[in-house]
Structure formats: structure tokens, C-alpha cells
Design a protein around this motif. Structure first.
Motif, PDB file in Angstrom:
ATOM      1  N   UNK A 272    -101.720  25.732  29.675  1.00 14.10           N
ATOM      2  CA  UNK A 272    -100.912  27.263  28.788  1.00 14.10           C
ATOM      3  C   UNK A 272     -99.813  27.722  28.196  1.00 14.10           C
ATOM      4  N   UNK A 273     -98.651  27.117  28.485  1.00 14.23           N
ATOM      5  CA  UNK A 273     -97.112  26.215  28.460  1.00 14.23           C
ATOM      6  C   UNK A 273     -96.906  27.404  26.672  1.00 14.23           C
ATOM      7  N   UNK A 274     -98.261  25.663  26.757  1.00  7.53           N
ATOM      8  CA  UNK A 274     -97.802  25.481  24.501  1.00  7.53           C
ATOM      9  C   UNK A 274     -98.401  26.568  24.271  1.00  7.53           C
ATOM     10  N   UNK A 275     -99.718  26.910  24.323  1.00 10.35           N
ATOM     11  CA  UNK A 275    -100.641  27.388  23.769  1.00 10.35           C
ATOM     12  C   UNK A 275    -100.629  29.142  24.899  1.00 10.35           C
TER      13      UNK A 275
ATOM     14  N   UNK B 214    -113.701  30.984  26.543  1.00 11.30           N
ATOM     15  CA  UNK B 214    -113.694  29.443  26.594  1.00 11.30           C
ATOM     16  C   UNK B 214    -113.228  29.193  24.847  1.00 11.30           C
ATOM     17  N   UNK B 215    -113.476  30.189  23.928  1.00 13.07           N
ATOM     18  CA  UNK B 215    -113.416  29.856  22.777  1.00 13.07           C
ATOM     19  C   UNK B 215    -111.583  30.883  22.485  1.00 13.07           C
ATOM     20  N   UNK B 216    -111.313  30.438  23.273  1.00 15.10           N
ATOM     21  CA  UNK B 216    -109.675  31.181  23.207  1.00 15.10           C
ATOM     22  C   UNK B 216    -108.800  30.237  23.009  1.00 15.10           C
ATOM     23  N   UNK B 217    -109.177  28.635  23.581  1.00 12.71           N
ATOM     24  CA  UNK B 217    -108.156  27.811  23.095  1.00 12.71           C
ATOM     25  C   UNK B 217    -108.741  26.406  23.377  1.00 12.71           C
ATOM     26  N   UNK B 218    -108.397  25.451  23.684  1.00  9.29           N
ATOM     27  CA  UNK B 218    -108.919  24.219  23.990  1.00  9.29           C
ATOM     28  C   UNK B 218    -108.523  24.194  25.971  1.00  9.29           C
ATOM     29  N   UNK B 219    -107.799  24.823  25.911  1.00 10.59           N
ATOM     30  CA  UNK B 219    -107.241  24.824  27.089  1.00 10.59           C
ATOM     31  C   UNK B 219    -107.602  25.657  28.170  1.00 10.59           C
ATOM     32  N   UNK B 220    -108.157  26.893  28.102  1.00 11.26           N
ATOM     33  CA  UNK B 220    -109.062  27.864  28.681  1.00 11.26           C
ATOM     34  C   UNK B 220    -110.589  27.146  28.548  1.00 11.26           C
ATOM     35  N   UNK B 221    -111.261  26.497  27.778  1.00 13.34           N
ATOM     36  CA  UNK B 221    -112.130  25.842  27.947  1.00 13.34           C
ATOM     37  C   UNK B 221    -112.329  24.523  28.772  1.00 13.34           C
ATOM     38  N   UNK B 222    -111.475  24.290  28.684  1.00 14.01           N
ATOM     39  CA  UNK B 222    -111.128  23.241  30.090  1.00 14.01           C
ATOM     40  C   UNK B 222    -111.524  24.075  31.540  1.00 14.01           C
ATOM     41  N   UNK B 223    -110.799  25.172  31.747  1.00 14.89           N
ATOM     42  CA  UNK B 223    -110.424  25.371  32.805  1.00 14.89           C
ATOM     43  C   UNK B 223    -111.991  26.817  33.369  1.00 14.89           C
ATOM     44  N   UNK B 224    -112.905  27.216  31.392  1.00 14.58           N
ATOM     45  CA  UNK B 224    -113.910  27.953  31.784  1.00 14.58           C
ATOM     46  C   UNK B 224    -115.077  26.948  32.197  1.00 14.58           C
ATOM     47  N   UNK B 225    -115.243  25.724  31.329  1.00 13.78           N
ATOM     48  CA  UNK B 225    -116.564  24.911  31.603  1.00 13.78           C
ATOM     49  C   UNK B 225    -116.692  25.058  33.013  1.00 13.78           C
ATOM     50  N   UNK B 226    -115.987  24.362  33.392  1.00 12.25           N
ATOM     51  CA  UNK B 226    -116.271  24.198  35.539  1.00 12.25           C
ATOM     52  C   UNK B 226    -117.342  25.495  35.935  1.00 12.25           C
ATOM     53  N   UNK B 227    -116.341  26.681  35.450  1.00 13.70           N
ATOM     54  CA  UNK B 227    -116.577  27.858  35.644  1.00 13.70           C
ATOM     55  C   UNK B 227    -118.539  28.598  35.586  1.00 13.70           C
ATOM     56  N   UNK B 228    -118.328  27.979  34.185  1.00 11.65           N
ATOM     57  CA  UNK B 228    -120.121  28.086  33.511  1.00 11.65           C
ATOM     58  C   UNK B 228    -121.250  27.149  34.509  1.00 11.65           C
ATOM     59  N   UNK B 229    -120.291  26.018  34.908  1.00 14.45           N
ATOM     60  CA  UNK B 229    -121.035  25.107  35.264  1.00 14.45           C
ATOM     61  C   UNK B 229    -121.358  25.388  36.418  1.00 14.45           C
ATOM     62  N   UNK B 230    -120.237  26.156  37.034  1.00 20.95           N
ATOM     63  CA  UNK B 230    -120.618  26.251  38.619  1.00 20.95           C
ATOM     64  C   UNK B 230    -121.839  27.335  38.766  1.00 20.95           C
ATOM     65  N   UNK B 231    -121.586  28.560  37.882  1.00 17.52           N
ATOM     66  CA  UNK B 231    -122.828  29.532  37.840  1.00 17.52           C
ATOM     67  C   UNK B 231    -124.291  29.226  36.819  1.00 17.52           C
ATOM     68  N   UNK B 232    -124.249  27.740  36.570  1.00 15.72           N
ATOM     69  CA  UNK B 232    -125.545  28.138  36.262  1.00 15.72           C
ATOM     70  C   UNK B 232    -126.766  27.775  37.159  1.00 15.72           C
TER      71      UNK B 232
END
Length: 278
Positions: free
Chosen positions: A32-35, A161-179
Motif C-alpha cells: 500500500x506504500x507503493x500503491x 478488492x478490485x481497487x488493487x492487488x494489495x487490497x485484494x490480498x487483504x480483503x480476500x481472507x475477510x471474505x472467506x471468514x464471512x462466507x
């Protein structure tokens, strides 16, 4: 309570045993520092954080009703609240590391006034009295509105998650919890609606009157309009809203009318007006 047709597939004991706590150690903030996040993504992140934080207030409203008498539901809600607390904490971590979050517009402002949402503006005592009259049928309403809220939240997390690959890597595990939350709510909504025509009627009425996402009735109009525009305002967002509509319509006894009302209230109104039907 309602009869159970055989054993439930969702294992409440396993859910509690494997509850997901803090996500901080797994969050990599360096990309997130780079992007860094843009303003709209940071604002959506804040909206999702606020939604997860509001879980304690949701629990208060649920547990003054007959829902608290359903041992299986209350066992789920305890772990659900715990996991949502730590999801909010994870989003806080990202917000703290995002320069764009320091310059977001204030969340306070005039509320949106929609006649259909008047029920949600009642105080806890009046809500408790009305819920007492509704009786155990309100459990089906709570499971179904909670399910729809999770579907809306998933659409918002996917947009983030679609905002950037960095956000995708952060958000995807949260989505898994919520499933897992979705799995339980879907199972219970299906079961409870199947067994009661009166529960179907109560739930249809609630779906038409609810401000989406849950808790939005207490947010400012400009924050609600931003969420609708950001999550459901383009072609992909409208497709998400149609998918939510179709899943609602497929629930026992709910039908296309209530589902279409929910969809219309998710979509942003032209020129920033009130969304959906008044």
C-alpha cells in the motif's frame, strides 16, 4: 420454535471452535506504500469498517426479541459478533496506514428520510414491543435480512478488492471468514421460511422497509448515496444488485416483488436523489 427437518449441515460447535480472531499479523501493508488507496476506496473501506463495528448495536436489537430464545441462533451470533469485531479491527489497520483516509469527508450530516424506513427509526423499547407481537416469526425475518445484508457486504468487499492487488490480498481472507456467516444465515432462512407462511409475510414486509445495508438508516444521506454509487453505480454494480435480487426471489415465499424492491433501493438514484421507492 420451528421444526427441524433432520440434522443441520452447519456445525455450530466447529464454527465456535475455529473462530477467526485478529488478522493483523497476516496483513501486509507494504504494497500500500507503493500503491496507496485512492479516496473512494478509502471511503468505502471506512463505510465497511463502520458497518462491522455496528454489530454490537445489531445484537442489542436482535436479543430483545424472540430470536434470543433460539439456542442455535444465539450460539451463532456470539461467534459472528466476535469475528466481525476482528474484521473491523483489520480494516482499521488499513485505514490507519492509508494517507487518503485522513482527508475523507465527515460522516455526519442530514439523514435520508424515507417513509418506508420509519419502523427502523423506532427506539429499542418500541421495537421490542412490536417484536413481542410478531413472536417467533421474527427469527425468520432476522435471518433473512441478515443474509441479504451479508450479500450486500460481499458485493462491497469485492469492489474494494478490485481497487488493487494489495487490497485484494487483504480483503480476500475477510471474505472467506464471512462466507461461513452466509452459509449459516442461508440455511436458517431457508428452514424458517419453509415452515411458516406467516414468517414469509413478516419477512417480505421487512425486506421492503429496511434501509440497506443494515444500519444505513442511522447514516447521513451523503454517505448512503456514496455507498450506493460506489458499489452498485456502474455496470458491474448493477449486475451485483441483480444477483442479490435473484437470490432473494428464490427464497421460500419471498418472490419477485420484495426482491425487486431491495434491488431498486440498492441502486443510486439519478442526480443524487433518494434511491429506490419512497
Amino acid at each position: 420454535m420451528y421444526p427441524q427437518d433432520g440434522p443441520a449441515s452447519f456445525d455450530i460447535r466447529e464454527f465456535a471452535r475455529t473462530a477467526q480472531g485478529s488478522h493483523r499479523s497476516a496483513i501486509d501493508l507494504a504494497p500500500l506504500v507503493e500503491e496507496p488507496l485512492g479516496t473512494d476506496s478509502a471511503r468505502l473501506l471506512r463505510a465497511l469498517r463502520d458497518s462491522e463495528r455496528a454489530t454490537l448495536h445489531r445484537m442489542r436489537d436482535l436479543l430483545v426479541t424472540a430470536t434470543h430464545k433460539d439456542a442455535r441462533v444465539t450460539a451463532f451470533l456470539t461467534t459472528w459478533m466476535f469475528e466481525r469485531y476482528w474484521i473491523a479491527d483489520a480494516l482499521d489497520t488499513v485505514l490507519d496506514a492509508s494517507p487518503a483516509a485522513r482527508h475523507l469527508p465527515a460522516t455526519v450530516g442530514p439523514a435520508r428520510r424515507v417513509r418506508a424506513e420509519r419502523r427502523e427509526r423506532r427506539g429499542p423499547i418500541r421495537r421490542s414491543v412490536v417484536a413481542g407481537i410478531t413472536g417467533t416469526r421474527i427469527v425468520a425475518e432476522h435471518m433473512t435480512t441478515g443474509l441479504v445484508d451479508e450479500w450486500i457486504g460481499q458485493a462491497a468487499y469485492r469492489r474494494l478488492a478490485g481497487a488493487s492487488p494489495a487490497m485484494e490480498s487483504i480483503v480476500d481472507p475477510l471474505i472467506e471468514v464471512k462466507k461461513r456467516h452466509v452459509r449459516f444465515l442461508a440455511e436458517e432462512a431457508e428452514r424458517l421460511l419453509t415452515h411458516s407462511v406467516r414468517a414469509q409475510r413478516v419477512t417480505r414486509r421487512a425486506l421492503r422497509r429496511t434501509a440497506w445495508p443494515l444500519g444505513a438508516v442511522d447514516r447521513s444521506h451523503h454517505e448512503r448515496a456514496f455507498f450506493e454509487r460506489q458499489v452498485f453505480g456502474d455496470g458491474d454494480g448493477r449486475a451485483e444488485a441483480r444477483g442479490i435480487r435473484d437470490r432473494i426471489a428464490a427464497l421460500p415465499g419471498i418472490g419477485a416483488g420484495a426482491a425487486a424492491t431491495v434491488e431498486s433501493r440498492l441502486l443510486p438514484a439519478p442526480h443524487g436523489g433518494k434511491s429506490g421507492a419512497d
